[in-house]
Design a protein around this motif. Structure first.
Motif, PDB file in Angstrom:
ATOM      1  N   GLY A 448      13.741-124.558 -69.337  1.00 23.85           N
ATOM      2  CA  GLY A 448      12.821-125.055 -68.323  1.00 23.85           C
ATOM      3  C   GLY A 448      13.272-126.405 -67.797  1.00 23.85           C
ATOM      4  N   PHE A 449      12.890-126.712 -66.572  1.00 21.12           N
ATOM      5  CA  PHE A 449      13.294-127.970 -65.950  1.00 21.12           C
ATOM      6  C   PHE A 449      12.092-128.603 -65.257  1.00 21.12           C
ATOM      7  N   ALA A 450      12.032-129.916 -65.303  1.00 24.21           N
ATOM      8  CA  ALA A 450      10.939-130.636 -64.642  1.00 24.21           C
ATOM      9  C   ALA A 450      11.101-130.631 -63.132  1.00 24.21           C
ATOM     10  N   GLU A 451      12.343-130.553 -62.673  1.00 26.96           N
ATOM     11  CA  GLU A 451      12.625-130.551 -61.244  1.00 26.96           C
ATOM     12  C   GLU A 451      14.014-129.981 -61.011  1.00 26.96           C
ATOM     13  N   GLY A 452      14.314-129.746 -59.741  1.00 29.34           N
ATOM     14  CA  GLY A 452      15.630-129.215 -59.394  1.00 29.34           C
ATOM     15  C   GLY A 452      15.601-127.710 -59.200  1.00 29.34           C
ATOM     16  N   ASP A 453      16.567-127.226 -58.429  1.00 29.09           N
ATOM     17  CA  ASP A 453      16.665-125.799 -58.126  1.00 29.09           C
ATOM     18  C   ASP A 453      17.593-125.106 -59.117  1.00 29.09           C
ATOM     19  N   ILE A 454      17.342-123.834 -59.356  1.00 29.05           N
ATOM     20  CA  ILE A 454      18.221-123.020 -60.187  1.00 29.05           C
ATOM     21  C   ILE A 454      19.332-122.485 -59.294  1.00 29.05           C
ATOM     22  N   PHE A 455      20.560-122.904 -59.588  1.00 20.26           N
ATOM     23  CA  PHE A 455      21.709-122.494 -58.779  1.00 20.26           C
ATOM     24  C   PHE A 455      22.957-122.527 -59.657  1.00 20.26           C
ATOM     25  N   PRO A 456      23.850-121.526 -59.525  1.00 13.15           N
ATOM     26  CA  PRO A 456      25.053-121.485 -60.362  1.00 13.15           C
ATOM     27  C   PRO A 456      26.125-122.454 -59.863  1.00 13.15           C
ATOM     28  N   LEU A 457      26.034-123.704 -60.310  1.00 13.73           N
ATOM     29  CA  LEU A 457      26.937-124.745 -59.834  1.00 13.73           C
ATOM     30  C   LEU A 457      27.870-125.203 -60.940  1.00 13.73           C
ATOM     31  N   SER A 458      29.157-124.995 -60.754  1.00 16.11           N
ATOM     32  CA  SER A 458      30.210-125.489 -61.629  1.00 16.11           C
ATOM     33  C   SER A 458      31.416-125.781 -60.748  1.00 16.11           C
ATOM     34  N   TYR A 459      32.468-126.386 -61.307  1.00 20.42           N
ATOM     35  CA  TYR A 459      33.740-126.458 -60.588  1.00 20.42           C
ATOM     36  C   TYR A 459      34.286-125.032 -60.504  1.00 20.42           C
ATOM     37  N   SER A 460      34.205-124.424 -59.324  1.00 21.61           N
ATOM     38  CA  SER A 460      34.608-123.025 -59.208  1.00 21.61           C
ATOM     39  C   SER A 460      35.037-122.707 -57.780  1.00 21.61           C
ATOM     40  N   PRO A 461      35.859-121.641 -57.608  1.00 21.84           N
ATOM     41  CA  PRO A 461      36.271-121.224 -56.265  1.00 21.84           C
ATOM     42  C   PRO A 461      35.084-120.725 -55.448  1.00 21.84           C
ATOM     43  N   ALA A 462      35.160-120.948 -54.134  1.00 26.04           N
ATOM     44  CA  ALA A 462      34.164-120.428 -53.196  1.00 26.04           C
ATOM     45  C   ALA A 462      34.903-119.828 -52.012  1.00 26.04           C
ATOM     46  N   TRP A 463      34.249-118.957 -51.270  1.00 23.51           N
ATOM     47  CA  TRP A 463      34.887-118.350 -50.095  1.00 23.51           C
ATOM     48  C   TRP A 463      33.825-117.837 -49.130  1.00 23.51           C
ATOM     49  N   GLN A 464      34.240-117.811 -47.872  1.00 24.40           N
ATOM     50  CA  GLN A 464      33.372-117.304 -46.817  1.00 24.40           C
ATOM     51  C   GLN A 464      33.904-115.952 -46.367  1.00 24.40           C
ATOM     52  N   THR A 465      33.079-114.937 -46.492  1.00 29.03           N
ATOM     53  CA  THR A 465      33.485-113.590 -46.097  1.00 29.03           C
ATOM     54  C   THR A 465      33.374-113.429 -44.583  1.00 29.03           C
ATOM     55  N   GLU A 466      33.868-112.306 -44.083  1.00 27.18           N
ATOM     56  CA  GLU A 466      33.940-112.103 -42.643  1.00 27.18           C
ATOM     57  C   GLU A 466      32.583-112.013 -41.977  1.00 27.18           C
ATOM     58  N   ASP A 467      31.526-111.796 -42.750  1.00 29.47           N
ATOM     59  CA  ASP A 467      30.175-111.783 -42.182  1.00 29.47           C
ATOM     60  C   ASP A 467      29.569-113.189 -42.125  1.00 29.47           C
ATOM     61  N   GLY A 468      30.371-114.214 -42.491  1.00 30.45           N
ATOM     62  CA  GLY A 468      29.926-115.601 -42.413  1.00 30.45           C
ATOM     63  C   GLY A 468      29.218-116.114 -43.653  1.00 30.45           C
ATOM     64  N   LYS A 469      29.019-115.275 -44.671  1.00 27.34           N
ATOM     65  CA  LYS A 469      28.307-115.703 -45.873  1.00 27.34           C
ATOM     66  C   LYS A 469      29.266-116.363 -46.871  1.00 27.34           C
ATOM     67  N   TRP A 470      28.726-117.359 -47.576  1.00 26.18           N
ATOM     68  CA  TRP A 470      29.505-118.038 -48.608  1.00 26.18           C
ATOM     69  C   TRP A 470      29.184-117.451 -49.985  1.00 26.18           C
ATOM     70  N   HIS A 471      30.232-117.316 -50.792  1.00 29.65           N
ATOM     71  CA  HIS A 471      30.105-116.822 -52.158  1.00 29.65           C
ATOM     72  C   HIS A 471      30.898-117.746 -53.082  1.00 29.65           C
ATOM     73  N   SER A 472      30.696-117.594 -54.390  1.00 28.27           N
ATOM     74  CA  SER A 472      31.467-118.397 -55.338  1.00 28.27           C
ATOM     75  C   SER A 472      31.693-117.619 -56.625  1.00 28.27           C
ATOM     76  N   LEU A 473      32.734-117.994 -57.341  1.00 30.17           N
ATOM     77  CA  LEU A 473      32.985-117.394 -58.645  1.00 30.17           C
ATOM     78  C   LEU A 473      31.841-117.675 -59.603  1.00 30.17           C
ATOM     79  N   SER A 474      31.201-118.838 -59.459  1.00 34.33           N
ATOM     80  CA  SER A 474      30.113-119.194 -60.369  1.00 34.33           C
ATOM     81  C   SER A 474      28.920-118.249 -60.261  1.00 34.33           C
TER      82      SER A 474
END
Length: 636
Positions: A448-474
């Motif tokens: 549990g967290f007092a504040e902040g959003d749940i998001f898979p954030l680490s040092y990891s590769p990211a990419w934008q697919t041809e439909d314009g959406k961003w994805h990441s390995l995390s």
């Protein structure tokens, strides 16, 4: 089917021998100041903080929930009893009252929060220390303790659970205390324990001696429940357990101690993975493991390795004491939020319980650490030389260390609670949280967290697919089954794979290439390359697939519950170069792109990401092509 992996050859033998060779050729005593008296002072300050919370029955009442929680009271009884042994006789009455109350809770089946399995090792420890000082009370204690019927009294037994998958750390914790009860002649025998140890616990150990907690067929393998289970089984061995499983168990625990030594961070912290990560009791259990094995290794004629184990134990004490408040209590998780906020707490985390369980384990460490001061501390592996370590079993972690600096990469691609990528960077000259020290989550799981959003954030590769959406390995790979925080996951679910394509460690540097395959959106393969020297980590990502842009997620420490960092987006005049600088706790970390044409963006969804240590802020670097690289610069 039992999928657990064990092996006869110690997988990190080459790294261990290299480290021992360094110790033997360049002996270097470390004067860290962690004397027995200093350790006793930490313990005493912690124990005395809770005397005011003991009621007339002897129970310790949590000041936040205003009730007795879990195993706070027997933890207090043991820790106070050890202090009585050390001459703090004014604590005798208080320790005895806590022990009397704890025994009654178990015998009458009224243990708070239905956790009787955690009571016996602490009750028996306190009983052994106090019985000679209070003979009349000892007679009553003995009579009550003799009434316990394990299969009836405790929760995690086959009689109650009727499920071998549920014979997890709880069962081992209970058995360790029950062995002490049998050794005192307060139980018929200890033979019944052999079946549990042989059938349900020995199969969980990997070749590295790490204990895989969770269901037998798909253990979730938190490092916290590896180290704490080894602590409890170690107490059994220290007290003379010589049953049919003793030789095999002793070998597993020896391997585990060496593996924990090799993996320990320069700040004395075990790797972050799974539930209960970054709770102070993790390092308390590690301190016991290192302390007892330092004695054994010295007796075996290896003073250099014994010195490294002694130093590892000292660093664990230091890691805990860093979070002790002026009034003696602890921030039980490594952030500065108030206990009421419960930031980074698990659903079961409790301030008084986990402060006092930490105290109890540290008390055990002192109890079984007689004579350790005769061992001269020597550097641990993360403080000297270079090494790359790949865990076995289901721990899914790669650890690279060089000259006081360590990087931890998680390789789980379908576990939303343990996301892939670099999840920790620590350096001896930086504050422990700076790197940062933990990542975000795709699913909060137990936390549990007092504040902040749940998001898979680490040092990891990211990419934008041809439909314009961003994805990441995390983000990992979605499995075919819904994530079950209690039941764990099957690492093969979803079809992904991770391979250490190459690794090396020499000359003050480490070099690793990981190959990730799986059904990632728009991408077939990802190569991540990490080259590390003291003060610098060079990172390169290469993606194969149909993408518009390649990118990299950058996690930055933003807030620890007390202090906010200052994050700069740096534009260098006259150059098309953007970089990032973080100022926190009087130090600076920089992330500098090395691929031409890289831009830095600040996505809204990364503005405030919850992690155990507080809040992260995420940046996203991007450029055209299929490769992107950057440097993480750390002060030397």
């Amino acid at each position: 089917m039992n999928k657990l992996h064990t092996g006869n050859v110690y997988p990190w033998q080459a790294e261990l021998e290299k480290f021992i060779g360094q110790l033997n050729t360049t002996p270097n005593r470390v004067e860290d100041g962690w004397t027995r008296q200093r350790k006793l002072a930490v313990l005493e300050k912690l124990v005395r903080a809770y005397i005011q919370h003991q009621d007339e029955t002897g129970a310790i009442i949590d000041p936040y929930s205003e009730s007795e929680r879990y195993y706070s009271t027997p933890s207090y009884a043991l820790a106070a009893a050890v202090l009585v042994k050390e001459g703090r006789h004014d604590l005798l009455e208080s320790a005895a009252a806590a022990l009397t109350h704890s025994i009654a809770c178990v015998v009458e089946e009224k243990a708070p929060d239905q956790h009787p399995d955690f009571f016996p090792i602490m009750m028996m420890g306190a009983y052994r220390l106090l019985k000679h000082l209070l003979p009349e009370q000892a007679t009553a204690w003995k009579r009550q303790l003799s009434r316990i019927q394990p299969e009836q009294t405790y929760i995690f037994t086959m009689s109650k659970m009727k499920n071998p998958n549920r014979m997890i750390n709880w069962n081992a914790i209970m058995i360790s205390g029950e062995f002490l009860r049998a050794a005192e002649g307060l139980a018929a025998d200890a033979e019944w324990m052999e079946a549990y140890i042989r059938s349900y616990h020995l199969p969980r150990f990997t070749g590295l001696g790490l204990y895989q907690d969770g269901p037998l067929d798909r253990p979730n393998s938190p490092f916290a429940y590896d180290i704490v289970t080894r602590f409890h089984l170690g107490v059994m061995l220290e007290n003379g357990y010589d049953g049919g499983c003793a030789l095999e168990l002793r070998d597993h625990l020896r391997r585990g101690a060496l593996s924990s030594l090799l993996a320990l961070s320069p700040h004395g912290e075990i790797p972050p993975r799974g539930r209960s990560a970054q709770h102070q009791w993790n390092e308390a259990a590690a301190a016991f493991v290192f302390t007892t094995h330092a004695r054994h290794v010295l007796a075996a004629g290896e003073p250099g390795l014994a010195g490294a184990l002694r130093r590892a134990a000292d660093l664990c004490w230091q890691a805990i004491s860093r979070w002790q408040t002026d009034d003696g209590k602890l921030h039980i998780v490594r952030n500065h939020y108030s206990s009421e906020a419960r930031h980074g707490f698990e659903v079961y985390s409790n301030h008084t319980c986990y402060s006092l369980w930490t105290a109890a384990v540290l008390a055990h460490t002192l109890l079984y650490g007689e004579g350790i001061e005769r061992i001269a501390p020597a550097p641990i592996p993360a403080e000297t030389g270079s090494q790359v370590l790949e865990t076995d079993g289901w721990f899914q972690t790669v650890i690279a260390s060089v000259d006081g600096q360590q990087m931890v990469v998680q390789t789980s691609v379908n576990d939303p609670y343990n996301i892939p990528g670099i999840v920790r960077i620590q350096q001896s000259s930086l504050p422990p949280l700076m790197g940062p020290s933990s990542a975000g989550h795709a699913d909060r799981g137990f936390t549990g967290f007092a504040e902040g959003d749940i998001f898979p954030l680490s040092y990891s590769p990211a990419w934008q697919t041809e439909d314009g959406k961003w994805h990441s390995l995390s983000e990992g790979i979605p499995g075919t089954l819904e994530f079950d925080r209690d039941g764990g996951i099957d690492p093969q679910d979803g079809g992904g794979s991770v391979q250490v394509e190459q690794s090396s460690a020499s000359g003050g540097s480490t070099d690793i290439t990981l190959l990730w395959r799986g059904p990632f959106p728009g991408v077939r393969e990802i190569r991540t390359h990490y080259h590390q020297v003291r003060g610098k980590i060079e990172v390169e990502y290469e993606l194969q697939g149909n993408i518009q842009h390649v990118g990299a997620l950058i996690p930055l420490v933003a807030y620890d519950g007390r202090e906010r960092s200052v994050i700069h987006h740096v534009m260098t005049a006259g150059e098309e170069t953007e970089s990032i600088r973080v100022e926190y706790a009087g130090t600076i970390l920089e992330v500098v792109p090395t691929t031409e044409g890289t831009n830095v963006a600040w996505p809204e969804e990364l503005a405030s990401v919850a992690c155990r240590n507080g809040l992260l802020k995420g940046a996203r670097m991007k450029c055209t092509g299929s490769r992107i690289s950057f440097i993480i610069r750390l002060p030397e």
